[in-house]
Scaffold this active site. Structure first.
Site, PDB file in Angstrom:
ATOM      1  N   GLU A  53       0.815  -1.228   0.000  1.00 63.31           N
ATOM      2  CA  GLU A  53       0.000   0.000   0.000  1.00 63.31           C
ATOM      3  C   GLU A  53       0.845   1.272   0.000  1.00 63.31           C
ATOM      4  O   GLU A  53       1.705   1.457   0.859  1.00 63.31           O
ATOM      5  CB  GLU A  53      -0.915  -0.001   1.227  1.00 63.31           C
ATOM      6  N   LYS A  55       0.874   4.604   1.101  1.00 61.73           N
ATOM      7  CA  LYS A  55       0.117   5.229   2.196  1.00 61.73           C
ATOM      8  C   LYS A  55       0.981   6.341   2.802  1.00 61.73           C
ATOM      9  O   LYS A  55       1.753   6.091   3.727  1.00 61.73           O
ATOM     10  CB  LYS A  55      -0.164   4.116   3.218  1.00 61.73           C
ATOM     11  N   LYS A 114      -7.889   2.818  -2.492  1.00 59.51           N
ATOM     12  CA  LYS A 114      -8.175   2.778  -1.060  1.00 59.51           C
ATOM     13  C   LYS A 114      -8.795   4.104  -0.673  1.00 59.51           C
ATOM     14  O   LYS A 114      -8.142   5.135  -0.617  1.00 59.51           O
ATOM     15  CB  LYS A 114      -6.856   2.546  -0.321  1.00 59.51           C
ATOM     16  N   GLU A 163     -14.690  -4.886   2.775  1.00 53.88           N
ATOM     17  CA  GLU A 163     -13.944  -4.963   4.038  1.00 53.88           C
ATOM     18  C   GLU A 163     -14.867  -5.207   5.224  1.00 53.88           C
ATOM     19  O   GLU A 163     -15.897  -4.560   5.381  1.00 53.88           O
ATOM     20  CB  GLU A 163     -13.168  -3.661   4.254  1.00 53.88           C
ATOM     21  N   ASN A 184     -10.283  -6.777   8.337  1.00 50.10           N
ATOM     22  CA  ASN A 184      -9.361  -5.757   8.836  1.00 50.10           C
ATOM     23  C   ASN A 184      -9.056  -6.014  10.312  1.00 50.10           C
ATOM     24  O   ASN A 184      -9.977  -6.078  11.142  1.00 50.10           O
ATOM     25  CB  ASN A 184      -9.978  -4.363   8.642  1.00 50.10           C
ATOM     26  N   GLU A 214      -5.979  -7.795   6.327  1.00 49.49           N
ATOM     27  CA  GLU A 214      -5.628  -6.375   6.223  1.00 49.49           C
ATOM     28  C   GLU A 214      -5.183  -5.809   7.570  1.00 49.49           C
ATOM     29  O   GLU A 214      -5.789  -6.086   8.601  1.00 49.49           O
ATOM     30  CB  GLU A 214      -6.856  -5.550   5.800  1.00 49.49           C
ATOM     31  N   SER A 215      -4.172  -4.981   7.523  1.00 46.39           N
ATOM     32  CA  SER A 215      -3.729  -4.103   8.627  1.00 46.39           C
ATOM     33  C   SER A 215      -2.949  -4.816   9.736  1.00 46.39           C
ATOM     34  O   SER A 215      -3.269  -5.932  10.136  1.00 46.39           O
ATOM     35  CB  SER A 215      -4.906  -3.386   9.297  1.00 46.39           C
TER      36      SER A 215
HETATM   37  O1  LIG Z   1      -4.262   3.190   8.981  1.00 49.11           O
HETATM   38  C1  LIG Z   1      -4.921   3.928   9.727  1.00 49.11           C
HETATM   39  O2  LIG Z   1      -4.427   4.667  10.587  1.00 49.11           O
HETATM   40  C2  LIG Z   1      -6.420   3.963   9.593  1.00 49.11           C
HETATM   41  C3  LIG Z   1      -7.154   4.704  10.508  1.00 49.11           C
HETATM   42  C4  LIG Z   1      -8.523   4.769  10.388  1.00 49.11           C
HETATM   43  C5  LIG Z   1      -9.191   4.089   9.379  1.00 49.11           C
HETATM   44  C6  LIG Z   1      -8.464   3.333   8.462  1.00 49.11           C
HETATM   45  C7  LIG Z   1      -7.095   3.268   8.569  1.00 49.11           C
HETATM   46  N1  LIG Z   1      -6.343   2.545   7.669  1.00 49.11           N
HETATM   47  C8  LIG Z   1      -6.849   2.039   6.441  1.00 49.11           C
HETATM   48  C9  LIG Z   1      -6.345   0.705   6.098  1.00 49.11           C
HETATM   49  O3  LIG Z   1      -7.160  -0.121   5.760  1.00 49.11           O
HETATM   50  C10 LIG Z   1      -4.873   0.419   6.128  1.00 49.11           C
HETATM   51  O4  LIG Z   1      -4.215   1.461   5.483  1.00 49.11           O
HETATM   52  C11 LIG Z   1      -4.437  -0.880   5.452  1.00 49.11           C
HETATM   53  O5  LIG Z   1      -5.184  -1.961   5.858  1.00 49.11           O
HETATM   54  C12 LIG Z   1      -2.946  -1.115   5.752  1.00 49.11           C
HETATM   55  O6  LIG Z   1      -2.766  -1.205   7.130  1.00 49.11           O
HETATM   56  P1  LIG Z   1      -1.311  -1.150   7.783  1.00 49.11           P
HETATM   57  O7  LIG Z   1      -0.502  -2.246   7.167  1.00 49.11           O
HETATM   58  O8  LIG Z   1      -1.536  -1.400   9.239  1.00 49.11           O
HETATM   59  O9  LIG Z   1      -0.769   0.191   7.483  1.00 49.11           O
END
Ligand SMILES: O=C(O)c1ccccc1NCC(=O)[C@H](O)[C@H](O)COP(=O)(O)O
Length: 260
Positions: A53, A55, A114, A163, A184, A214-215
């Site tokens: 991603e 980001k 996204k 999601e 997520n 995810e995340s």
């Molecule tokens: O990433 C955040 O801080 C966030 C906060 C509030 C709502 C959504 C958020 N993120 C969106 C996502 O879905 C993530 O960017 C994506 O899953 C990647 O996650 P990560 O690997 O933990 O950066």
């Protein structure tokens, strides 16, 4: 209807901003690159299917990464990413539709938009291979219905990643016709990450659905943990963006190789 429980102030702010964003000009028609096929190609090459991603920042990230997003995207593909995710939300994530357009032009893997799409006209902002719809957000008062949005997205040629965060949301996603589901690990009430969320929810997702964790994945071991729990692919943002993105992507995409 607002049935989904509390959400964090940052998430409320994301939602309010999304309500105010306009749609695109004309209706888009996408010739999408297949996401499941990109995962199969990665597996056939011995790579773990990873969606890397782009980001630049987020409510849970300190600071902002200002490198050229197209260069970052190319490095992610070089590192073996099967697909990319590009934030297009400007106010909380530093993204833009124009960045996604440039990234998609520069790479040949599928690109996920996204963003926090609430209304049909917001589908028309930019072409992407995959669009994200978040079950919890579409339970909010005055937003379009998940099933209707899913159909509207498919009519335009998008694949749709729906999601979820709970078993109930998976059921809603499947009932609406989702064939690509993300679980997520970040909860929208406290913004806390817990990888056991995916482990708990994944068994309720039907076998024929493409399932994405995810995340919150920080290490190759986390990827292995999600794959063991049934993930067809992992979506990773912060951990890749926090360093040399080519190298970090490579560490994740080769995580099964290094453990065998
Ligand atoms: O990433 C955040 O801080 C966030 C906060 C509030 C709502 C959504 C958020 N993120 C969106 C996502 O879905 C993530 O960017 C994506 O899953 C990647 O996650 P990560 O690997 O933990 O950066």
């Amino acid at each position: 209807m607002d049935t989904g429980g509390e959400i964090a102030p940052d998430v409320r702010s994301i939602l309010n901003a999304a309500r105010d964003r306009s749609g695109g000009g004309g209706r888009v028609a996408v010739d999408a690159r297949s996401l499941p096929e990109a995962f199969d190609t990665a597996e056939a090459d011995g790579r773990v299917p990873v969606i890397a991603e782009v980001k630049p920042t987020s409510p849970t990230t300190a600071g902002e990464r200002r490198d050229d997003p197209v260069e970052l995207a190319e490095q992610m593909v070089d590192g073996g990413a099967a697909a990319l995710s590009v934030l297009t939300e400007p106010e909380h994530f530093g993204g833009s539709p124009e960045v996604l357009r440039r990234v998609r032009e520069a790479v040949d893997v599928p690109v996920l938009r996204k963003d926090f799409v609430l209304y049909e006209e917001q589908l028309d902002v930019v072409e992407a291979d995959v669009i994200l719809l978040i079950v919890r957000f579409l339970e909010e008062e005055g937003t379009d219905d998940l099933e209707d949005l899913l159909a509207a997205a498919r009519e335009r040629g998008f694949q749709v990643l729906v999601e979820t965060h709970t078993e109930r949301e998976v059921e809603q996603a499947i009932d609406a016709g989702a064939d690509i589901v993300g679980v997520n690990n970040r909860d929208l009430a406290e913004l806390e990450v817990d990888l056991s969320t995916f482990e708990d929810v994944a068994p309720t997702v039907p076998e024929n659905v493409t399932l994405i964790a995810e995340s919150g994945l920080e290490t190759p071991d986390d990827v292995t943990r999600m794959r063991t729990a049934g993930a067809d692919a992992c979506l990773i943002g912060s951990a890749i963006m926090a360093g040399d993105v080519r190298e970090r992507t490579r560490q994740f995409t080769t995580s099964e190789e290094t453990q065998s």
